[in-house]
Design an enzyme around this catalytic site. Structure first.
Site, PDB file in Angstrom:
ATOM      1  N   LYS A   1      67.360 -17.750 -55.103  1.00 42.16           N
ATOM      2  CA  LYS A   1      67.711 -18.257 -56.436  1.00 42.16           C
ATOM      3  C   LYS A   1      67.009 -17.435 -57.519  1.00 42.16           C
ATOM      4  CE  LYS A   1      65.841 -21.924 -58.314  1.00 42.16           C
ATOM      5  NZ  LYS A   1      65.378 -23.292 -58.587  1.00 42.16           N
TER       6      LYS A   1
ATOM      7  N   ASP B   1      71.142 -23.263 -58.194  1.00 41.69           N
ATOM      8  CA  ASP B   1      70.145 -24.305 -58.415  1.00 41.69           C
ATOM      9  C   ASP B   1      70.804 -25.674 -58.196  1.00 41.69           C
ATOM     10  OD1 ASP B   1      71.738 -24.732 -60.586  1.00 41.69           O
ATOM     11  OD2 ASP B   1      70.173 -24.504 -62.076  1.00 41.69           O
TER      12      ASP B   1
END
Ligand code: SF4
Length: 228
Positions: A136, A154
């Site tokens: 991420k 996310d």
């Protein structure tokens, strides 16, 4: 909404391929949130690395306040790499998980100094080697700092793309990322994910029932009005 209208919308949605659905959602979100961008404040690449580590289980707003104190004390990669971990921890404690975040930030800055000349590498696999940096974070850096294709999975992204029907029941971040790479044009990925964050905070919320009645993708979304 009349039943015939609902049927027409459902028919349209069910006859779109995932790529077509993604394109339509991307268009609608671009229209709704034209200026969407990363909500972590930074003016240098290494600062985004620090902020994204601090943002785990913490709000971006709080991170933006805490880093002001951190950078007042340690204004560059070198000073942060040399800093005592306990001292970093004292400053970043309000973000939660203070010890592990301070340890990762210290190790990450040390590695930037020793192996990358104090610069953040612009290569995804190299970014993944940095302490505390996962897919991420690496995607966020690639997209925001280097303007390269990126999909940032996310919590908002994962919740929304499942609700919208862009992926089907996939919750594991890497699997969601891989599924989205197949249907989201690479140049759209970074902005698309930022817009999902805006939409997830304001409309398609996690802690309340989503506000489908004022949603810009309500005619595309598989979960529109459906109870979870
Ligand atoms: S229609 Fe509802 S569930 Fe679907 S994206 Fe919009 S707010 Fe979320």
């Amino acid at each position: 909404m009349k039943e015939t209208e609902q049927k027409a919308i459902r028919w349209r949605r069910e006859n779109l391929s995932k790529e077509e659905l993604a394109a339509a959602v991307i268009d609608a979100l671009r229209w709704e949130y034209p200026g969407a961008a990363c909500t972590l404040d930074y003016n240098q690449a290494w600062k985004l690395l620090v902020s994204v580590r601090l943002a785990a289980q913490c709000t971006d707003a709080r991170v933006n306040v805490v880093v002001e104190d951190l950078y007042a004390r340690f204004p560059d990669v070198h000073s942060l790499a040399c800093a005592d971990v306990d001292e970093i921890e004292k400053i970043v404690k309000p973000c939660g998980l203070g010890h592990s975040k301070a340890r990762d930030i210290s190790a990450c800055m040390k590695m930037l100094e020793s192996q990358y000349g104090g610069c953040v590498p612009d290569d995804f696999d190299e970014l993944l080697k940095l302490p505390g940096v996962g897919r991420k974070s690496a995607n966020l850096i690639m997209g925001d700092v280097f303007g390269k294709p990126a999909i940032v999975t996310d919590t908002h992204c994962i919740r929304l793309v499942n609700r919208m029907g862009l992926v089907d029941g996939i919750k594991e971040p890497k699997k969601v990322e891989m599924a989205l790479w197949k249907i989201v044009p690479p140049e759209e990925g970074s902005d698309f994910c930022h817009r999902l964050v805006y939409h997830g905070r304001d409309v398609c919320t996690a802690r309340t029932k989503p506000y489908c009645d004022r949603c810009c993708v309500s005619d595309l979304c598989a979960k529109n009005g459906v109870q979870e």
